[in-house]
Scaffold this motif. Structure first.
Motif, PDB file in Angstrom:
ATOM      1  N   ASP A 249      50.629  40.119  17.427  1.00  0.00           N
ATOM      2  CA  ASP A 249      49.948  39.237  16.474  1.00  0.00           C
ATOM      3  C   ASP A 249      49.606  39.925  15.145  1.00  0.00           C
ATOM      4  O   ASP A 249      49.200  41.081  15.130  1.00  0.00           O
ATOM      5  N   HIS A 250      49.714  39.167  14.086  1.00  0.00           N
ATOM      6  CA  HIS A 250      49.190  39.555  12.776  1.00  0.00           C
ATOM      7  C   HIS A 250      49.705  40.904  12.286  1.00  0.00           C
ATOM      8  O   HIS A 250      48.953  41.709  11.754  1.00  0.00           O
ATOM      9  N   TYR A 252      50.929  43.516  13.919  1.00  0.00           N
ATOM     10  CA  TYR A 252      50.703  44.718  14.718  1.00  0.00           C
ATOM     11  C   TYR A 252      52.034  45.110  15.352  1.00  0.00           C
ATOM     12  O   TYR A 252      52.727  44.266  15.912  1.00  0.00           O
ATOM     13  N   ARG A 275      50.649  53.097  16.206  1.00  0.00           N
ATOM     14  CA  ARG A 275      49.989  51.786  16.225  1.00  0.00           C
ATOM     15  C   ARG A 275      49.884  51.338  14.773  1.00  0.00           C
ATOM     16  O   ARG A 275      49.032  51.780  14.030  1.00  0.00           O
ATOM     17  N   ARG A 277      49.916  48.651  11.501  1.00  0.00           N
ATOM     18  CA  ARG A 277      49.647  47.341  10.911  1.00  0.00           C
ATOM     19  C   ARG A 277      50.503  47.236   9.663  1.00  0.00           C
ATOM     20  O   ARG A 277      50.470  48.125   8.802  1.00  0.00           O
ATOM     21  N   THR A 447      54.568  33.797  12.804  1.00  0.00           N
ATOM     22  CA  THR A 447      53.685  33.732  11.632  1.00  0.00           C
ATOM     23  C   THR A 447      52.465  34.630  11.786  1.00  0.00           C
ATOM     24  O   THR A 447      52.038  34.917  12.896  1.00  0.00           O
ATOM     25  N   ASN A 448      51.938  35.038  10.656  1.00  0.00           N
ATOM     26  CA  ASN A 448      50.764  35.909  10.643  1.00  0.00           C
ATOM     27  C   ASN A 448      49.486  35.095  10.421  1.00  0.00           C
ATOM     28  O   ASN A 448      49.497  33.869  10.495  1.00  0.00           O
ATOM     29  N   GLN A 449      48.394  35.759  10.109  1.00  0.00           N
ATOM     30  CA  GLN A 449      47.097  35.081   9.982  1.00  0.00           C
ATOM     31  C   GLN A 449      47.065  34.094   8.823  1.00  0.00           C
ATOM     32  O   GLN A 449      46.216  33.203   8.800  1.00  0.00           O
ATOM     33  N   ASN A 450      47.987  34.249   7.861  1.00  0.00           N
ATOM     34  CA  ASN A 450      48.013  33.319   6.734  1.00  0.00           C
ATOM     35  C   ASN A 450      49.017  32.189   6.939  1.00  0.00           C
ATOM     36  O   ASN A 450      49.283  31.411   6.036  1.00  0.00           O
ATOM     37  N   GLY A 451      49.607  32.153   8.120  1.00  0.00           N
ATOM     38  CA  GLY A 451      50.594  31.121   8.383  1.00  0.00           C
ATOM     39  C   GLY A 451      51.952  31.433   7.783  1.00  0.00           C
ATOM     40  O   GLY A 451      52.832  30.581   7.711  1.00  0.00           O
ATOM     41  N   GLU A 746      23.115  37.607  21.902  1.00  0.00           N
ATOM     42  CA  GLU A 746      23.926  36.390  21.902  1.00  0.00           C
ATOM     43  C   GLU A 746      23.032  35.149  21.791  1.00  0.00           C
ATOM     44  O   GLU A 746      23.286  34.271  20.975  1.00  0.00           O
ATOM     45  N   GLN A 749      21.309  35.067  18.301  1.00  0.00           N
ATOM     46  CA  GLN A 749      22.178  34.801  17.144  1.00  0.00           C
ATOM     47  C   GLN A 749      22.856  33.450  17.204  1.00  0.00           C
ATOM     48  O   GLN A 749      23.198  32.881  16.175  1.00  0.00           O
ATOM     49  N   THR A 750      23.091  32.929  18.418  1.00  0.00           N
ATOM     50  CA  THR A 750      23.927  31.729  18.496  1.00  0.00           C
ATOM     51  C   THR A 750      23.171  30.490  18.965  1.00  0.00           C
ATOM     52  O   THR A 750      23.695  29.389  18.872  1.00  0.00           O
TER      53      THR A 750
ATOM     54  N   TRP B  65      27.505  37.879  15.804  1.00  0.00           N
ATOM     55  CA  TRP B  65      28.349  36.793  16.290  1.00  0.00           C
ATOM     56  C   TRP B  65      28.799  35.959  15.098  1.00  0.00           C
ATOM     57  O   TRP B  65      28.039  35.775  14.144  1.00  0.00           O
ATOM     58  N   LEU B  75      48.914  31.312  15.423  1.00  0.00           N
ATOM     59  CA  LEU B  75      47.984  32.413  15.206  1.00  0.00           C
ATOM     60  C   LEU B  75      47.432  32.433  13.782  1.00  0.00           C
ATOM     61  O   LEU B  75      46.806  33.402  13.367  1.00  0.00           O
ATOM     62  N   GLU B  76      47.667  31.372  13.030  1.00  0.00           N
ATOM     63  CA  GLU B  76      47.104  31.294  11.689  1.00  0.00           C
ATOM     64  C   GLU B  76      45.588  31.160  11.771  1.00  0.00           C
ATOM     65  O   GLU B  76      45.057  30.434  12.618  1.00  0.00           O
TER      66      GLU B  76
END
Lengths: 1003, 109
Positions: A249-250, A252, A275, A277, A447-451, A746, A749-750, B65, B75-76
């Motif tokens: 992914d992304h 890597y 490793r 990126r 695709t990566n994180q930006n599509g 948790e 914060q949530t 968080w 994965l976008e």
């Protein structure tokens, strides 16, 4: 025979010979040889046995796709099985042995399986080992285990070093052939930071072997010039012996660098796992040639046509004196031409295409090679080596027209682009019917994180088969990548190559087309796993339509080569049997790594003491110096007990308990979790965290509390001290500190983010010592500095002060039932404080004790232990802890869940004490059985032991357990069967065995 | 090995720095709630092929968080935002609408 010829071999240095050992025999090779080329140069064609039938197997390929030539490499701490001879470079002193045979490679008893092959069809294991059921354990399983696996497992710990390396790039080019180099040059010229990796030791790929012409000069010259140009650029890193192992992914990417496999004398790690990126990946991974499916295509001496050419051109090795070439495309003619040019004999080229080949075919004919169009191999003759080939019409059923003697067969079924890295992260493929291959669909890239697409195939990996098209595509795809990076296109003159006049490939999935079952049963698809055309056809007849199911049923493509040679042929065979189109059947999933990588490289340097750092208390050195026997608790190592010379652990535990109960004991309780909860809303928050009412706790007081998960199950327990109006200190279990702190954060914060509360985990800020026993007060009074009398500091109270000059916070809490103080001092003073307590306690014969004494003493008092009495399915009500659950509160974490029907079921097992009738100790984990049997004919279970110990205080076995209707059955006896037969009976009693009134702790 | 930008500290954190925390925007049901509501809250989760909203913690970083909107297929990542909200912010919803017209997730769209 295969041998080294007098001239040629672009990769070997004939002035440097190396000596290596194969199956104990000393052999010679040259620097630059792979183990495969060196073995072939020594006429060692037979390199192993196949997995199922133990058929003789020879080298079939020349690179990473090799399925047969797997060897055990090295010795002792440097032993490694299943290494591919084709990707192993030879060095002086290399030692290798062949695999999967007994007693010897040449004579193997398991080869009998080949005569039994009619009885070992696809899915044999599933069919055969079902019945009779009783046979599984003593007959089938031992047999399968003995036959399983190829190489041997290493016996010693790995003696080499490995490491990880983190790197960041704009563009990583995988593949150092002409496409990769051209793409790298284009991206680098645009100013991108570029890494180029090539899995072999040499640049250039196929073009340099095939003698392509680029810009009017040899491909060798183009490669040398481009590499030199790239080397001179600051923004480019070039790496050979490094494989693109996996794309994730992304952006890597894992790069697998074999640093010193080719020369173990080199300093540094053996393998380095990069490793990486990267914004963009260019996959210039070329293509792999496919075998053809004809009878006897697995006999040693039958090789891929490109491999025959590689061994000749790169290493000066001829596979045979007389080589028959069989093909369905033009490329294999290059092999025939190269062999002929080297002075070797090519009796015939069998071209399965009726219309034959193009310009290369003409060239071959002009050289005097006999070319037969529309002809095929009916059968290869030979056992451990090819002796002859029977030829037939491709269109027919295998009627033999002629039999020609030869000692090698070079086959080509066309080329499959290496789309693995493109596909790892979801890149989709299209079937190109014209070129008979799956090739990347650039509109459906991973695709990566930006599509945005981030794995760009280039050159042959993108389905371009000629030199000219490959170079043009590499340039164009690299420009796409440059644009994706937002950089402007560089001005470069693209290299040119002459167009090639090639005739179209024709799909040939079976040879001959109408081969009968006898031939199909000898036509191999997967060499390593012994899957034949007939097996895949059988699977189709038995209803296997999905290619993924067929793979698992027949084991096609499941070997260490992951079907690099067999997958396309296999799925084409399946689609033929199903009468479906190839794209409809589709491919199996491409998963990383591309070829196997060493497990040690994945671990890197994270092994032994580096694997998981040990947390140590300030008193750890004392424990070690005083013979502590340690046990892991979370990431800590806590003393289990402190055995003295000649003492068993059980004896040490007994001594520690008795002396503590009689006089004085010390426990290093520093590992106990300490979390501060502070703020105007701290009380409100504490009421949600704990089942108890904590907001009413008075400053200066302590209270034992329970924490549950939102599921209602008991999660942690410990003593809470109220420090001031806005501050609580929560003690957690040793293993629970980080988890409970995260749990608090948790929720804060949530869910309740508007509450004014802060938390801090101060576990390691303090050293904490439990001073326990009837003389506990005396020893503190001896240290002096604060009033620790019952009146000044009552049970379940705490106070700040100084003790013997130490800043101390003293809690009067007890987990042992004795008079007990838990004293926290700054961690930096922990060791001196411990020493001061030992000195002051000497007159009381003070006894440091470990976790086992702690456990036994708490069990004697009937206190629960998280992880013993609880296991993630236990609610506080099961443990009779209702007194610790507030009935006044509207809500707490887990309250609603505890109202669910099965949580309030009266048949839930409840905690009770257990006293064995004969005083013995119930085994850990024992179950109590009741009347009747269940559906499986087993005794019905009515309870289980949760804690069981020998109590030195009482001189008998004691236990706690969860029992059906337990609290209502006081005084009854129940039965615990033992593993070794027989059983123990125990009386159900109150769980508090020692000082039921609690007078000893409150004095 | 996803990369998500932590909206608190601004670090583009790799998955090894993060801890996945399941579905975002759950509404807590406590004592007094019906069995169905409580079951839905505790156990029932979306499993979409496409747009999804998740909770993540920058555990080996600032410890905060946060929420992430991303596509489980491609994965976008459409964006990350504060965990201290009951619904995705408008700019992120707009961004998703531009890229995945007609999307919907639970009662958001």
């Amino acid at each position: 025979m295969s041998t080294r010829i007098q001239t040629g071999g672009r990769l070997i240095d004939r002035t440097k010979s190396v000596t290596f050992k194969f199956n104990g025999r000393k052999l010679q090779g040259y620097a630059g040889d792979t183990l495969a080329s060196a073995l072939l140069a020594n006429d060692q064609m037979l390199v192993g046995r196949s997995f199922k039938y133990h058929r003789p197997r020879g080298v079939v390929a020349s690179g990473a796709e090799e399925p047969n030539a797997l060897v055990n490499m090295g010795e002792g701490a440097f032993f490694e099985p299943n290494q591919r001879a084709t990707t192993t470079e030879v060095f002086d002193g290399l030692t290798a042995t062949s695999q999967n045979h007994w007693p010897t490679l040449e004579f193997d008893v398991g080869a009998i399986n080949t005569y039994l092959s009619r009885f070992l069809p696809a899915g044999f294991y599933y069919k055969m080992f079902m019945y009779p059921r009783a046979f599984w354990k003593h007959v089938y399983e031992p047999f399968i285990r003995q036959s399983a696996g190829l190489g041997k497992a290493p016996k010693q710990k790995d003696g080499s070093d490995y490491e990880h390396f983190y790197a960041f790039y704009d563009v990583v080019v995988i593949g150092g052939g002409i496409a990769g180099l051209q793409a790298a040059k284009t991206a680098a010229a645009a100013g991108a930071k570029v890494l180029v990796m090539e899995q072999t030791a040499d640049w250039g790929g196929r073009a340099v072997v095939d003698g392509a012409e680029i810009d009017g000069a040899s491909a060798d010259a183009f490669v040398a010039a481009t590499v030199a140009e790239l080397q001179a650029m600051d923004n480019v890193t070039l790496k050979t012996r490094m494989m693109g192992a996996g794309v994730y992914d992304h952006g890597y990417l894992l790069g697998y660098e074999r640093v010193s496999d080719h020369d173990p004398s080199l300093a540094g790690p053996r393998h380095r796992l990069w490793r990486i990126r990267t914004a963009q990946i260019i996959s210039a991974t070329g293509a792999i040639e496919r075998p053809l499916s004809f009878a006897g295509n697995d006999i040693p001496g039958v090789l891929l046509a490109s491999a025959v050419r590689d061994y000749l051109v790169n290493w000066g090795v001829s596979i045979g004196e007389r080589t028959i070439v069989v093909t369905n495309n033009d490329d294999a003619y290059r092999t025939a031409i190269a062999l002929k040019q080297a002075g070797l004999s090519v009796p015939m080229i069998l071209d399965a295409r009726k219309s034959g080949g193009g310009a290369l075919a003409q060239q071959a004919r002009d050289m005097g090679i006999r070319v037969e169009n529309g002809k095929a191999i009916a059968k290869v003759h030979g056992g451990k080596r090819v002796t002859a080939v029977s030829i037939c019409d491709q269109a027919g059923e295998g009627v033999v027209l002629d039999t020609i003697g030869c000692d090698a067969v070079a086959m080509s079924g066309g080329w499959s682009p290496v789309v693995h890295l493109y596909s790892h992260c979801g890149g989709k493929l299209n079937w190109d019917a014209e070129q008979v291959m799956f090739r990347p669909d650039l509109t459906r890239m991973p695709t990566n994180q930006n599509g945005q697409g981030f794995v760009m195939p280039a050159g042959t990996a993108n389905g371009e088969m000629s030199t000219a098209a490959t170079l043009a595509d590499a340039t164009a795809r690299a420009l796409d990548v440059v644009a994706a990076l937002g950089k402007s296109a560089p001005t470069l003159t693209a290299p040119t190559a002459a167009s090639e006049d090639a005739a179209a490939i024709e799909p040939v999935w079976m040879m001959p087309q109408g081969a009968n079952i006898k031939l199909r049963m000898k036509s191999w698809l997967d060499y390593q796993n012994d899957v034949k055309v007939s097996d895949v056809q059988l699977a189709a007849r038995e209803g296997y339509e999905s290619v993924e199911h067929t793979k698992r049923y027949t084991t096609l493509g499941m070997a260490t080569d992951q079907g690099k040679l067999s997958n396309i042929n296999g799925l084409a065979t399946l689609s033929g049997a199903l009468n479906a189109d190839i794209p409809q059947v589709g491919t199996t999933t491409f998963r990383p790594p591309y070829t196997p990588i060493s497990l040690a490289s994945i671990a890197g340097s994270a092994r032994d003491e580096v694997f998981q750092p040990i947390r140590k208390t300030p008193m750890q050195d004392w424990h070690m110096a005083n013979g502590a026997d340690f046990e892991p608790v979370g990431h800590w190592r806590r003393p289990y007990c402190f055995p003295r010379a000649g003492e068993t652990k059980a004896q040490a535990v007994e001594r520690e308990i008795l002396q503590t109960r009689k006089s004085l004991g010390l426990l290093d309780a520093s590992t106990l979790g300490k979390i501060i909860v502070k703020g105007p809303d701290a009380g409100k928050f504490m009421d949600m965290l704990y089942t108890n009412m904590m907001s009413t706790l008075k400053v200066g007081k302590c209270r034992y509390g329970l924490m549950c998960s939102e599921n209602g199950f008991l999660s942690d327990d410990g003593v809470v001290a109220r420090i001031d109006e806005n501050t609580f200190l929560c003690h957690t279990t040793t293993g629970g500190a980080d988890r409970i702190h995260a749990h608090m954060e948790e929720w804060l914060q949530t869910e309740w983010w508007d509450w004014k509360v802060y938390t801090a985990n101060v576990t390691e800020q303090f050293a904490q010592v439990a001073v326990v026993g009837p003389n506990a007060r005396k020893v503190l009074e001896k240290l002096g500095g604060m009033d620790v009398s019952k009146e000044a500091l009552g049970f379940m109270e705490w106070a700040d002060g100084t003790l013997g000059g130490f800043d101390a916070r003293v809690y009067r809490i007890s987990f042992s039932g004795e008079l007990s103080y838990e004293i926290a001092v700054p961690a930096s003073q922990g060791r001196v404080f411990w020493d001061a307590l030992l000195a002051a306690g000497a007159e009381f014969n003070v006894m440091p004790y470990g976790t086992e004494a702690l456990h036994v003493m708490r069990a004697e008092k009937g206190f629960i232990m998280i992880g013993d009495e609880t296991d993630g399915t236990i609610i506080p009500q099961d443990l009779g802890l209702n007194w610790a659950i507030s009935k006044k509160k509207e809500d707490y974490i887990g309250k609603r869940a505890q109202e669910r029907t099965f949580m309030v079921d009266s048949k839930r097992w409840k905690l009770v004490g257990l006293e064995t009738t004969d005083g013995s100790v119930i085994p850990d984990g024992a179950y109590a059985v009741g009347e009747g049997v269940n559906a499986n004919g087993q005794r019905n279970m009515i309870g289980r032991v949760t804690s069981t110990y020998y109590s030195p205080t009482l001189g008998r076995g004691i236990a706690m357990g969860l029992v059906l209707d337990g609290p209502d059955r006081m005084g009854e006896t129940i039965e615990f069967p033992k593993v070794d037969g027989g059983s123990i009976t125990a009386k159900i009693v109150d769980q508090v065995f020692y000082d039921k009134e609690g007078t000893k702790q409150d004095v | 090995m996803l990369i998500l930008e932590c909206p608190y500290c601004g670090v583009h954190a790799e998955e090894t720095e993060l801890h996945a925390g399941g579905e975002a925007h759950l509404k807590r049901f406590g004592p007094g709630s019906s069995d169905d509501d409580f079951e839905n809250y505790l156990f029932m989760r979306e499993n979409p092929k496409g747009v999804h909203f998740e909770r993540w913690r920058h555990v080996n970083g600032c410890g905060k968080w946060f929420h992430a909107a991303r596509c489980t297929m491609t994965l976008e990542v459409f964006g990350t935002y504060s965990a201290q909200t009951t619904e995705p912010p408008k700019d992120i919803c707009d961004k998703i609408s531009a890229k995945r017209p007609g999307w919907s997730w639970r009662n958001f769209s």
